[in-house]
Design a protein around this motif. Structure first.
Motif, PDB file in Angstrom:
ATOM      1  N   SER A  17     -24.476  12.123  57.931  1.00  0.00           N
ATOM      2  CA  SER A  17     -25.114  11.221  58.877  1.00  0.00           C
ATOM      3  C   SER A  17     -24.842   9.781  58.467  1.00  0.00           C
ATOM      4  CB  SER A  17     -26.624  11.460  58.900  1.00  0.00           C
ATOM      5  OG  SER A  17     -27.162  11.266  57.617  1.00  0.00           O
ATOM      6  N   ARG A  18     -25.037   8.883  59.392  1.00  0.00           N
ATOM      7  CA  ARG A  18     -24.819   7.470  59.124  1.00  0.00           C
ATOM      8  C   ARG A  18     -25.933   6.953  58.225  1.00  0.00           C
ATOM      9  NH1 ARG A  18     -25.967   2.568  61.994  1.00  0.00           N
ATOM     10  NH2 ARG A  18     -24.359   0.982  61.613  1.00  0.00           N
ATOM     11  N   ILE A  19     -25.575   6.439  57.061  1.00  0.00           N
ATOM     12  CA  ILE A  19     -26.560   5.990  56.089  1.00  0.00           C
ATOM     13  C   ILE A  19     -26.712   4.477  56.175  1.00  0.00           C
ATOM     14  CG2 ILE A  19     -27.166   5.920  53.654  1.00  0.00           C
ATOM     15  CD1 ILE A  19     -27.144   8.699  54.915  1.00  0.00           C
ATOM     16  N   LYS A  20     -27.921   4.027  56.327  1.00  0.00           N
ATOM     17  CA  LYS A  20     -28.199   2.599  56.316  1.00  0.00           C
ATOM     18  C   LYS A  20     -28.934   2.280  55.023  1.00  0.00           C
ATOM     19  CE  LYS A  20     -30.361  -1.139  58.931  1.00  0.00           C
ATOM     20  NZ  LYS A  20     -31.177  -1.474  60.105  1.00  0.00           N
ATOM     21  N   LEU A  21     -28.277   1.498  54.151  1.00  0.00           N
ATOM     22  CA  LEU A  21     -28.874   1.173  52.873  1.00  0.00           C
ATOM     23  C   LEU A  21     -29.749  -0.063  53.041  1.00  0.00           C
ATOM     24  CD1 LEU A  21     -25.786   1.645  50.551  1.00  0.00           C
ATOM     25  CD2 LEU A  21     -27.541   3.296  51.158  1.00  0.00           C
ATOM     26  N   VAL A  22     -31.030   0.112  52.878  1.00  0.00           N
ATOM     27  CA  VAL A  22     -31.952  -1.004  53.028  1.00  0.00           C
ATOM     28  C   VAL A  22     -32.808  -1.100  51.783  1.00  0.00           C
ATOM     29  CG1 VAL A  22     -32.043  -0.959  55.545  1.00  0.00           C
ATOM     30  CG2 VAL A  22     -33.582   0.506  54.254  1.00  0.00           C
ATOM     31  N   ASP A  23     -33.055  -2.341  51.343  1.00  0.00           N
ATOM     32  CA  ASP A  23     -33.845  -2.538  50.134  1.00  0.00           C
ATOM     33  C   ASP A  23     -35.240  -1.951  50.262  1.00  0.00           C
ATOM     34  OD1 ASP A  23     -31.639  -3.873  49.360  1.00  0.00           O
ATOM     35  OD2 ASP A  23     -32.509  -5.873  49.399  1.00  0.00           O
ATOM     36  N   ALA A  24     -35.802  -2.016  51.460  1.00  0.00           N
ATOM     37  CA  ALA A  24     -37.173  -1.534  51.649  1.00  0.00           C
ATOM     38  C   ALA A  24     -37.265  -0.032  51.437  1.00  0.00           C
ATOM     39  CB  ALA A  24     -37.654  -1.877  53.054  1.00  0.00           C
ATOM     40  N   GLY A  25     -36.134   0.658  51.483  1.00  0.00           N
ATOM     41  CA  GLY A  25     -36.162   2.097  51.318  1.00  0.00           C
ATOM     42  C   GLY A  25     -35.973   2.532  49.885  1.00  0.00           C
ATOM     43  N   LEU A  26     -35.903   1.592  48.949  1.00  0.00           N
ATOM     44  CA  LEU A  26     -35.637   1.923  47.566  1.00  0.00           C
ATOM     45  C   LEU A  26     -36.941   1.998  46.796  1.00  0.00           C
ATOM     46  CD1 LEU A  26     -33.468   2.390  45.426  1.00  0.00           C
ATOM     47  CD2 LEU A  26     -33.457  -0.057  45.019  1.00  0.00           C
ATOM     48  N   ALA A  73     -15.823   8.418  44.363  1.00  0.00           N
ATOM     49  CA  ALA A  73     -16.277   8.427  42.971  1.00  0.00           C
ATOM     50  C   ALA A  73     -17.426   9.410  42.819  1.00  0.00           C
ATOM     51  CB  ALA A  73     -16.716   7.028  42.546  1.00  0.00           C
ATOM     52  N   MET A  74     -17.757   9.717  41.576  1.00  0.00           N
ATOM     53  CA  MET A  74     -18.912  10.561  41.286  1.00  0.00           C
ATOM     54  C   MET A  74     -19.775   9.881  40.231  1.00  0.00           C
ATOM     55  SD  MET A  74     -17.248  13.616  38.970  1.00  0.00           S
ATOM     56  CE  MET A  74     -18.833  14.387  38.721  1.00  0.00           C
ATOM     57  N   THR A  75     -21.051  10.188  40.257  1.00  0.00           N
ATOM     58  CA  THR A  75     -21.992   9.593  39.309  1.00  0.00           C
ATOM     59  C   THR A  75     -21.865  10.268  37.945  1.00  0.00           C
ATOM     60  OG1 THR A  75     -23.556   9.037  41.069  1.00  0.00           O
ATOM     61  CG2 THR A  75     -24.426   9.157  38.824  1.00  0.00           C
ATOM     62  N   GLU A  76     -21.702   9.444  36.917  1.00  0.00           N
ATOM     63  CA  GLU A  76     -21.677   9.947  35.543  1.00  0.00           C
ATOM     64  C   GLU A  76     -23.003   9.697  34.834  1.00  0.00           C
ATOM     65  OE1 GLU A  76     -19.411  11.671  33.896  1.00  0.00           O
ATOM     66  OE2 GLU A  76     -17.931  11.703  35.518  1.00  0.00           O
ATOM     67  N   GLU A  77     -23.640   8.569  35.137  1.00  0.00           N
ATOM     68  CA  GLU A  77     -24.937   8.227  34.551  1.00  0.00           C
ATOM     69  C   GLU A  77     -25.811   7.631  35.654  1.00  0.00           C
ATOM     70  OE1 GLU A  77     -25.562   8.932  31.449  1.00  0.00           O
ATOM     71  OE2 GLU A  77     -23.535   9.214  30.625  1.00  0.00           O
ATOM     72  N   GLU A  78     -27.125   7.855  35.546  1.00  0.00           N
ATOM     73  CA  GLU A  78     -28.071   7.334  36.539  1.00  0.00           C
ATOM     74  C   GLU A  78     -28.954   6.272  35.908  1.00  0.00           C
ATOM     75  OE1 GLU A  78     -29.893  11.030  37.302  1.00  0.00           O
ATOM     76  OE2 GLU A  78     -28.422  11.684  38.808  1.00  0.00           O
ATOM     77  N   ASN A  79     -29.521   5.392  36.769  1.00  0.00           N
ATOM     78  CA  ASN A  79     -30.332   4.292  36.227  1.00  0.00           C
ATOM     79  C   ASN A  79     -31.837   4.514  36.345  1.00  0.00           C
ATOM     80  OD1 ASN A  79     -31.095   3.659  38.854  1.00  0.00           O
ATOM     81  ND2 ASN A  79     -29.888   1.786  38.972  1.00  0.00           N
ATOM     82  N   GLY A  80     -32.250   5.683  36.849  1.00  0.00           N
ATOM     83  CA  GLY A  80     -33.683   5.993  36.896  1.00  0.00           C
ATOM     84  C   GLY A  80     -34.375   5.650  38.197  1.00  0.00           C
ATOM     85  N   HIS A  81     -33.687   4.938  39.105  1.00  0.00           N
ATOM     86  CA  HIS A  81     -34.275   4.589  40.388  1.00  0.00           C
ATOM     87  C   HIS A  81     -33.790   5.551  41.472  1.00  0.00           C
ATOM     88  CE1 HIS A  81     -36.103   0.815  39.109  1.00  0.00           C
ATOM     89  NE2 HIS A  81     -35.013   0.598  38.405  1.00  0.00           N
ATOM     90  N   PHE A  82     -34.594   5.696  42.515  1.00  0.00           N
ATOM     91  CA  PHE A  82     -34.247   6.555  43.644  1.00  0.00           C
ATOM     92  C   PHE A  82     -33.916   5.713  44.866  1.00  0.00           C
ATOM     93  CE2 PHE A  82     -36.287   9.884  41.191  1.00  0.00           C
ATOM     94  CZ  PHE A  82     -35.568  11.020  41.557  1.00  0.00           C
ATOM     95  N   ARG A  91     -30.490   9.573  43.302  1.00  0.00           N
ATOM     96  CA  ARG A  91     -30.698   8.648  42.198  1.00  0.00           C
ATOM     97  C   ARG A  91     -29.590   7.605  42.209  1.00  0.00           C
ATOM     98  NH1 ARG A  91     -34.234  10.354  38.146  1.00  0.00           N
ATOM     99  NH2 ARG A  91     -34.959  12.517  38.323  1.00  0.00           N
ATOM    100  N   LEU A  92     -29.948   6.375  41.901  1.00  0.00           N
ATOM    101  CA  LEU A  92     -28.932   5.330  41.850  1.00  0.00           C
ATOM    102  C   LEU A  92     -28.104   5.462  40.570  1.00  0.00           C
ATOM    103  CD1 LEU A  92     -30.750   2.125  43.128  1.00  0.00           C
ATOM    104  CD2 LEU A  92     -29.021   3.483  44.290  1.00  0.00           C
ATOM    105  N   PRO A  93     -26.807   5.251  40.681  1.00  0.00           N
ATOM    106  CA  PRO A  93     -25.946   5.383  39.497  1.00  0.00           C
ATOM    107  C   PRO A  93     -26.000   4.168  38.582  1.00  0.00           C
ATOM    108  CG  PRO A  93     -24.635   4.792  41.408  1.00  0.00           C
ATOM    109  CD  PRO A  93     -26.044   4.989  41.906  1.00  0.00           C
TER     110      PRO A  93
END
Length: 210
Positions: A17-26, A73-82, A91-93
């Motif tokens: 689906s079309r993903i809209k990245l918005v700060d309010a959704g983090l 690309a693929m995630t190798e490490e995550e930063n703890g945020h969703f 999870r954010l990479p």
């Protein structure tokens, strides 16, 4: 199949689906988590590895998410945020790796505002203030009106107050001093910046040969 490989496929499967990245959704633990500088984690630095695990770049988490969702690309490490968006939770990479090897020419990067700010680590080269990109400008150490050129050695990151204070003067005509001599952004500079930024993220260290 590795855990990171599974994670990559789960993430990619939701990207139809079309993903809209918005700060309010983090969110992290259900609440927005701005960074100390006022930015959300979507703007946190992410280490980019070649398919060979060689560190080759730094990008914002927002860009890293797009690369993962596109299957580049693929995630190798995550930063703890969703990241929570329509039909997507991931999870954010903190570190991503390109799935196909990219040949990186060992030459100077393109001269651009983005690369000047990256070289100078978003730091005003006169007063030392660390600011968001939108709060910085580029200053010609030798003003163009005095014969200065737009080169790596003559452009520095500068806050607006220092830029206004310096005006069209030479440094010797002011009480301003450069924090460091500006140089071209080459491979050595890039690796050095990766290590400097990586000091605040322990997950980067094994990829930067600490």
């Amino acid at each position: 199949m590795s855990q990171s490989h599974n994670r990559h496929h789960r993430t990619k499967a939701t990207s139809g689906s079309r993903i809209k990245l918005v700060d309010a959704g983090l969110h992290a633990n259900g609440h927005p988590q701005p960074e100390p500088n006022g930015h959300t984690p979507l703007y946190a630095p992410v280490l980019v590895l070649n398919a060979s695990y060689e560190p080759i770049n730094i990008c914002a988490a927002r860009r890293a998410v797009v690369l993962v969702l596109k299957g580049v690309a693929m995630t190798e490490e995550e930063n703890g945020h969703f990241l929570h968006a329509q039909r997507l939770a991931m999870r954010l990479p903190s570190v991503i790796r390109l799935l196909e090897y990219r040949r990186i020419p060992h030459q100077t990067r393109a001269l651009s505002r983005k690369n000047i700010l990256l070289r100078d680590r978003n730091t005003c080269q006169y007063c030392g203030a660390v600011l968001a990109s939108g709060e910085l400008t580029l200053d010609h150490v030798v003003p163009r009106s005095r014969g200065g050129l737009s080169t790596w050695e003559n452009l520095v990151a500068c806050c607006h107050p220092c830029n206004h204070r310096k005006g069209n003067q030479l440094l010797i005509e002011t009480d301003l001093k450069l924090l460091r001599e500006p140089r071209a952004f080459n491979l050595h500079t890039s690796r050095h910046i990766m290590r400097m930024i990586g000091r605040s993220d322990t997950k980067w260290r094994k990829y930067l040969f600490y």
